[in-house]
Design a protein around this motif. Structure first.
Motif, mmCIF file in Angstrom:
data_model
loop_
_atom_site.group_PDB
_atom_site.id
_atom_site.type_symbol
_atom_site.label_atom_id
_atom_site.label_comp_id
_atom_site.label_asym_id
_atom_site.label_seq_id
_atom_site.Cartn_x
_atom_site.Cartn_y
_atom_site.Cartn_z
ATOM 1 N N ARG A 62 0.819 -1.202 0.000
ATOM 2 C CA ARG A 62 0.000 0.000 0.000
ATOM 3 C C ARG A 62 0.861 1.263 0.000
ATOM 4 N N VAL A 63 2.110 1.168 0.441
ATOM 5 C CA VAL A 63 2.957 2.352 0.556
ATOM 6 C C VAL A 63 3.114 3.050 -0.787
ATOM 7 N N ARG A 64 3.193 2.296 -1.855
ATOM 8 C CA ARG A 64 3.437 2.894 -3.169
ATOM 9 C C ARG A 64 2.302 3.818 -3.596
ATOM 10 N N SER A 65 1.079 3.536 -3.134
ATOM 11 C CA SER A 65 -0.037 4.427 -3.466
ATOM 12 C C SER A 65 -0.163 5.567 -2.458
ATOM 13 N N ASP A 66 0.121 5.295 -1.173
ATOM 14 C CA ASP A 66 0.037 6.346 -0.159
ATOM 15 C C ASP A 66 1.209 7.322 -0.232
#
Length: 668
Positions: free
Chosen positions: A545-549
């Motif tokens: 999820r980090v890549r989108s956040d």
């Protein structure tokens, strides 16, 4: 071990031998830890080095021809007679040895040093000599005669390639260097970095690939000269897509070796159908990375990785503080994913084997002993023999070792080296930090009040409650004056990251690795987590999820014409089991995703740690930081304190940061 061409027969390796030069070889300072290779030799008038007696039967004329690199000193010392002691050299022998000849490695154009000298050789007594390569250390320059720092100039380096490539077809990756900002290449993937460079030195660009190979007959490294204002230097790589799916070209840029000051990423798609049509240009850019002269005084181990069809090819380059630089043969992991599964599974088994011992001291000793044995296996599997030998010989010079790499999967801290004398030493003992070639590396990390956030969940289930997490909350909320993230759901954590207005982000709690779609996925377990399948989405924050956040920072406005200078990203501490694991997922893992998104430094845990030891570790780490220690020194302090305290998890933490980075708690 260096190549030797010696007109002699010698007794083979004697790794315990060191050389202490006599006064007549000064001004060179030679420390036993700087000896690169050594071997003892036995010499008589009938064998060994002897050519002919000079004047009588008790004198030998010796000729030795030894290969030596520039910057090396070759010493020959005569050991005491070997009567009743055999031919092996002992430490006491070496301490009493006298240097009989020496020569500089840069004194001969063919790379060899020829030493010719006479030694006394009483009848019937063998003559023992030791030949050693050591590094030369000139007297330190005073402030008055220190060379001025290089004059740096602003420049831009850019790379581009087609966004879609057909498997098996040759495509071009173009690299351009200019003193002004460059236009994007229409229809291509583009990456551009503003940089600061020394115009007197060439710029080296090294190409790393994922799902790409270099076309036969072409190279994966090029050199560009700094162009005059208004001109552009160019270079080309030729690559071939391998399998259908995502591919990456990663270009690391440096001038002085060691840590690169720019890294360009081009993410493209490999297809098995003909490529037609153009796509809008897509540009990736990062903030300025200035040349940091202090990095030249640190030992660096550059680990390059190319991945094709699941096979990992690793290359290595070691640079020591005095300027010596050596590249080593590559090693290959045919199935990296399977190897990593086995590796971390073995570490977990070792931990489980000893975790229930009656005392922490027993647990620590047993676990570390097994871990050292396994660390030696890791070193033998991953590092070329020559590199392990050089690391062992130069161990005393490895303080502050920096691993420069695009590879974030392997626990390099656990690699163990058999140092001369039979001592087993972990790379993590050196104060090792990791330099990720995909993020920024600020040297100053301002931790402003009101911009320090933490999340230490209060787990409702007794199964998941952590007794010492309250100590961690008190540290963050009290001593560090950080604000708690409430109520603490996955969306709350994502919003803090995405807001890009946080200087310190600390998570303390549970972490694990779940298997999803056949691939392991690291995740943080938040408040409300239970054993329910599937888990409540708000109670789990997954690494992917980090890549989108926190996506890669936006490129600068081409119309502005200025070099972008951004505030450093946050210091992120993930004090949770296995949060540092990056099995199979590549950039879909916490550390590389956070760093690619702009985090200034990341500290994370590679395997299981106990609740109380985890809390103590971060308390020591933060205490050192608040007393002006660099992040590297703070990590070393925390590791040593944990080890001295019998904490079996002292090697479990990995730090990605500029080794000289410091924090500023008083920043407005």
């Amino acid at each position: 071990m260096p190549e030797h061409d010696i007109d002699a027969r010698h007794g083979g390796p004697a790794p315990t031998v060191a050389v202490r030069p006599a006064a007549h070889v000064r001004p060179f300072t030679v420390d036993p830890g700087h000896v690169e290779s050594r071997f003892a030799v036995t010499c008589t008038d009938a064998t060994g080095f002897a050519v002919a007696p000079v004047s009588d039967a008790t004198t030998l004329h010796v000729v030795i021809r030894v290969r030596a690199a520039a910057g090396q000193l070759v010493l020959v010392a005569q050991l005491p007679d070997a009567e009743d002691r055999g031919e092996a050299a002992t430490r006491a022998d070496v301490a009493a040895a006298a240097v009989v000849a020496h020569g500089r490695g840069d004194a001969s154009p063919d790379g060899f040093v020829t030493l010719e000298f006479d030694v006394p050789a009483p009848a019937d007594v063998p003559v023992r000599l030791v030949v050693a390569h050591v590094y030369m250390f000139e007297a330190a320059a005073t402030a008055d005669d220190s060379p001025p720092p290089p004059e740096e100039v602003d420049a831009f380096i850019a790379a581009d390639m087609p966004p879609t490539v057909r498997a098996g077809a040759v495509e071009t990756v173009a690299v351009r260097l200019s003193r002004r900002q460059l236009d994007d290449t229409a229809g291509h993937r583009n990456a551009q970095n503003p940089i600061r460079l020394d115009p007197a030195l060439p710029v080296r660009v090294k190409l790393r690939r994922r799902n790409l190979v270099v076309a036969p007959g072409t190279r994966d490294v090029l050199e560009l000269t700094c162009p005059p204002p208004g001109a552009v230097s160019t270079g080309l790589f030729r690559v071939i897509g391998v399998e259908r799916g995502r591919a990456e070209a990663i270009l690391a840029v440096d001038q002085v070796g060691g840590a690169p000051f720019a890294t360009l990423h081009l993410e493209v798609t490999v297809t098995d159908v003909p490529v037609t049509g153009d796509e809008p240009p897509q540009t990736d850019a990062a903030v300025v990375e200035r040349l940091d002269a202090r990095l030249r005084d640190l030992p660096t181990l550059t680990v390059g990785e190319d991945i094709v069809a699941g096979e990992s090819t690793l290359t290595f380059e070691l640079r020591l503080p005095h300027g010596r630089r050596r590249t080593y043969l590559q090693s290959t992991l045919p199935d990296k994913a399977a190897y990593l599964d086995e590796l971390y599974g073995c570490v977990e088994q070792l931990w489980d084997r000893h975790r229930h011992r009656s005392t922490a001291t027993e647990r620590h000793r047993a676990f570390e002993s097994d871990l050292a044995r396994y660390g030696l296996e890791l070193g033998a599997r991953l590092l070329p023999d020559a590199l392990r030998g050089d690391l062992a010989a130069a161990w005393q010079m490895l303080t502050g070792l920096t691993i420069v790499t695009t590879e974030t999967d392997i626990p390099w801290e656990l690699v163990c080296i058999d140092v001369h004398g039979g001592r087993r030493r972990f790379l993590g003992e050196t104060g090792m930090t990791r330099w990720f070639c995909g993020g920024t590396h600020p040297t100053a990390l301002p931790l402003r009040r009101g911009h320090r956030r933490y999340l230490c969940p209060e787990y409702s289930s007794p199964k998941w409650q952590l007794q010492h997490l309250s100590d961690e909350r008190a540290l963050l909320g009290g001593t560090l004056d950080a604000d708690e993230i409430t109520p603490g759901s996955a969306d709350d954590l994502g919003a803090v990251l995405g807001g890009r207005d946080v200087d310190l982000l600390h998570f303390g709690g549970h972490g694990d690795v779940a298997v999803r779609d056949g691939a392991p996925q690291p995740r943080l377990l938040l408040r409300g987590f239970s054993d329910r399948t599937p888990p409540d989405p708000s109670a789990v924050y997954s690494a992917d999820r980090v890549r989108s956040d926190l996506p890669r920072p936006s490129p600068p406005d081409p119309e502005s014409g200025s070099v972008p200078r951004h505030r450093p990203g946050p210091l992120v501490v993930l004090n949770a089991c296995r949060a540092g694991r990056t099995i199979r997922t590549g950039t879909d893992a916490f550390a590389p995703s956070l760093l690619s998104g702009g985090a200034g430094a990341v500290l994370c845990c590679l395997w299981q740690v106990q609740d109380d030891t985890a809390a103590k570790f971060v308390r020591t780490f933060y205490s050192a930081l608040t007393h002006s220690a660099t992040v590297s020194a703070a990590l070393t302090t925390a590791r040593r304190a944990a080890r001295d305290d019998g904490n079996a998890s002292w090697l479990a933490y990995a730090l990605y940061a500029h080794p000289f980075a410091t924090v500023d708690l008083e920043s407005p």
